[in-house]
Motif scaffolding. Structure first.
Motif, mmCIF file in Angstrom:
data_model
loop_
_atom_site.group_PDB
_atom_site.id
_atom_site.type_symbol
_atom_site.label_atom_id
_atom_site.label_comp_id
_atom_site.label_asym_id
_atom_site.label_seq_id
_atom_site.Cartn_x
_atom_site.Cartn_y
_atom_site.Cartn_z
ATOM 1 N N ALA A 41 56.610 122.095 67.639
ATOM 2 C CA ALA A 41 58.033 121.781 67.757
ATOM 3 C C ALA A 41 58.479 120.755 66.725
ATOM 4 N N CYS A 42 57.534 119.966 66.226
ATOM 5 C CA CYS A 42 57.898 118.909 65.286
ATOM 6 C C CYS A 42 56.806 118.741 64.232
ATOM 7 N N PHE A 43 57.095 117.957 63.240
ATOM 8 C CA PHE A 43 56.134 117.629 62.188
ATOM 9 C C PHE A 43 55.207 116.522 62.673
ATOM 10 N N THR A 44 53.966 116.555 62.227
ATOM 11 C CA THR A 44 52.986 115.528 62.567
ATOM 12 C C THR A 44 52.468 114.897 61.283
ATOM 13 N N GLY A 45 52.307 113.588 61.318
ATOM 14 C CA GLY A 45 51.738 112.874 60.188
ATOM 15 C C GLY A 45 50.689 111.888 60.671
ATOM 16 N N ASN A 46 49.819 111.492 59.785
ATOM 17 C CA ASN A 46 48.756 110.532 60.070
ATOM 18 C C ASN A 46 48.832 109.384 59.072
ATOM 19 N N ARG A 47 48.184 108.281 59.411
ATOM 20 C CA ARG A 47 48.107 107.140 58.491
ATOM 21 C C ARG A 47 46.687 106.763 58.137
ATOM 22 N N TYR A 93 54.746 105.488 65.139
ATOM 23 C CA TYR A 93 53.317 105.639 64.887
ATOM 24 C C TYR A 93 52.519 105.051 66.041
ATOM 25 N N SER A 94 51.496 105.765 66.490
ATOM 26 C CA SER A 94 50.579 105.280 67.519
ATOM 27 C C SER A 94 49.230 105.003 66.879
ATOM 28 N N ASP A 95 48.789 103.763 66.975
ATOM 29 C CA ASP A 95 47.486 103.389 66.442
ATOM 30 C C ASP A 95 46.358 104.048 67.237
ATOM 31 N N GLU A 96 46.603 104.361 68.514
ATOM 32 C CA GLU A 96 45.586 104.988 69.356
ATOM 33 C C GLU A 96 45.307 106.427 68.967
ATOM 34 N N THR A 97 46.329 107.145 68.548
ATOM 35 C CA THR A 97 46.155 108.564 68.199
ATOM 36 C C THR A 97 46.218 108.821 66.700
ATOM 37 N N ASP A 98 46.616 107.818 65.937
ATOM 38 C CA ASP A 98 46.853 107.953 64.502
ATOM 39 C C ASP A 98 47.826 109.096 64.224
ATOM 40 N N ARG A 99 48.894 109.134 65.001
ATOM 41 C CA ARG A 99 49.906 110.180 64.810
ATOM 42 C C ARG A 99 51.299 109.592 64.882
ATOM 43 N N GLU A 100 52.174 110.238 64.155
ATOM 44 C CA GLU A 100 53.602 109.986 64.261
ATOM 45 C C GLU A 100 54.274 111.334 64.109
ATOM 46 N N THR A 101 55.415 111.500 64.784
ATOM 47 C CA THR A 101 56.089 112.793 64.733
ATOM 48 C C THR A 101 57.453 112.648 64.082
ATOM 49 N N PHE A 102 57.877 113.759 63.479
ATOM 50 C CA PHE A 102 59.109 113.770 62.694
ATOM 51 C C PHE A 102 59.912 115.036 62.974
ATOM 52 N N ALA A 103 61.201 114.949 62.715
ATOM 53 C CA ALA A 103 62.099 116.102 62.771
ATOM 54 C C ALA A 103 62.677 116.306 61.378
ATOM 55 N N GLY A 104 63.120 117.514 61.123
ATOM 56 C CA GLY A 104 63.729 117.822 59.841
ATOM 57 C C GLY A 104 63.341 119.202 59.386
ATOM 58 N N ASP A 105 63.684 119.495 58.173
ATOM 59 C CA ASP A 105 63.353 120.785 57.583
ATOM 60 C C ASP A 105 62.206 120.611 56.610
ATOM 61 N N GLY A 106 61.251 121.511 56.696
ATOM 62 C CA GLY A 106 60.160 121.487 55.734
ATOM 63 C C GLY A 106 60.691 121.824 54.358
ATOM 64 N N THR A 107 60.388 121.004 53.402
ATOM 65 C CA THR A 107 60.865 121.289 52.049
ATOM 66 C C THR A 107 59.977 122.317 51.371
ATOM 67 N N LEU A 108 58.773 122.493 51.936
ATOM 68 C CA LEU A 108 57.821 123.445 51.368
ATOM 69 C C LEU A 108 57.170 124.229 52.492
ATOM 70 N N ARG A 109 56.762 125.452 52.189
ATOM 71 C CA ARG A 109 56.062 126.289 53.171
ATOM 72 C C ARG A 109 54.907 126.980 52.455
ATOM 73 N N HIS A 110 53.775 127.056 53.164
ATOM 74 C CA HIS A 110 52.621 127.750 52.609
ATOM 75 C C HIS A 110 52.063 128.689 53.673
ATOM 76 N N GLY A 111 51.737 129.900 53.275
ATOM 77 C CA GLY A 111 51.073 130.857 54.148
ATOM 78 C C GLY A 111 49.576 130.745 53.934
ATOM 79 N N ALA A 112 48.896 130.018 54.798
ATOM 80 C CA ALA A 112 47.452 129.808 54.669
ATOM 81 C C ALA A 112 46.705 131.054 55.121
ATOM 82 N N SER A 113 45.607 131.367 54.439
ATOM 83 C CA SER A 113 44.811 132.543 54.782
ATOM 84 C C SER A 113 43.334 132.187 54.787
#
Length: 151
Positions: A58-64, A93-113
Motif C-alpha cells: 500500500a505504501c513505499f518502504t525505506g530503510n536507513r 522512522y522506527s529504529d526497532e524495525t529500521d523502516r519508514e513508510t512513504f506515500a507518493g508516486d513512484g518516479t521509476l518502475r522496474h519489472g524484475a524477473s
C-alpha cells in the motif's frame, strides 16, 4: 536502486567486502531455507525466502541502517521506486524495525524477473506491486558502520 541482471554480475561487482561475501554465502544456502523463516550470518546480514503469492504494498518502504537486496529466483514483479526526498512521510522512522513508510508516486518502475537482483540503497524507497507467484530471497545488509548495538 541498482539493478543487476545476474548473480555473476553481483559476484563481479561486490566481491571485496565481507558483508557482500556473506550474501553469496546466504544464496548458496538456498536449498536449506524454508519460506518466511529469518536467518542471519554474523551481525551484518539477515535474510529470508519469500515463496508464494505476493500482495501489492500500500505504501513505499525505506530503510536507513540496511541495504535491502531482492534476488529473484522464480516469477517476477513490478516495483515502483523513488528517492525518499520526492515522497511524503507516512510514518516516522522506527529504529526497532529500521523502516519508514512513504506515500507518493513512484518516479521509476522496474519489472524484475528471475535471475535479477535489485539493491535498494538508503536514499530510495520502494513499493512492490504484487505477483501471482514469486520466489525470491530478501537480504538485509548493514551499511558501513551500522551494527547491532548489543554486539
Amino acid at each position: 536502486m541498482i539493478i543487476l541482471n545476474s548473480l555473476e554480475e553481483f559476484r563481479q561487482r561486490y566481491h571485496s567486502a565481507k558483508k557482500w561475501r556473506r550474501c553469496l554465502e546466504a544464496i548458496a544456502n538456498l536449498q536449506a531455507l524454508k519460506p518466511g523463516v529469518c536467518h542471519s550470518i554474523g551481525d551484518s546480514l539477515v535474510y529470508r525466502l519469500v515463496d508464494g503469492p505476493a500482495a501489492a504494498a500500500a505504501c513505499f518502504t525505506g530503510n536507513r541502517r540496511y541495504v535491502e537486496v531482492h534476488y529473484y529466483l522464480e516469477g517476477g514483479e513490478s516495483v515502483d521506486f523513488a528517492p525518499k526526498s520526492e515522497l511524503s512521510s507516512l510514518s516516522p522512522y522506527s529504529d526497532e524495525t529500521d523502516r519508514e513508510t512513504f506515500a507518493g508516486d513512484g518516479t521509476l518502475r522496474h519489472g524484475a524477473s528471475a535471475g535479477q537482483l535489485l539493491i535498494f540503497d538508503n536514499d530510495y524507497a520502494y513499493r512492490p506491486l504484487g505477483a501471482g507467484h514469486l520466489r525470491k530471497l530478501v537480504l538485509m545488509v548493514t551499511i558501513e558502520g551500522a551494527t547491532f548495538h548489543n554486539k
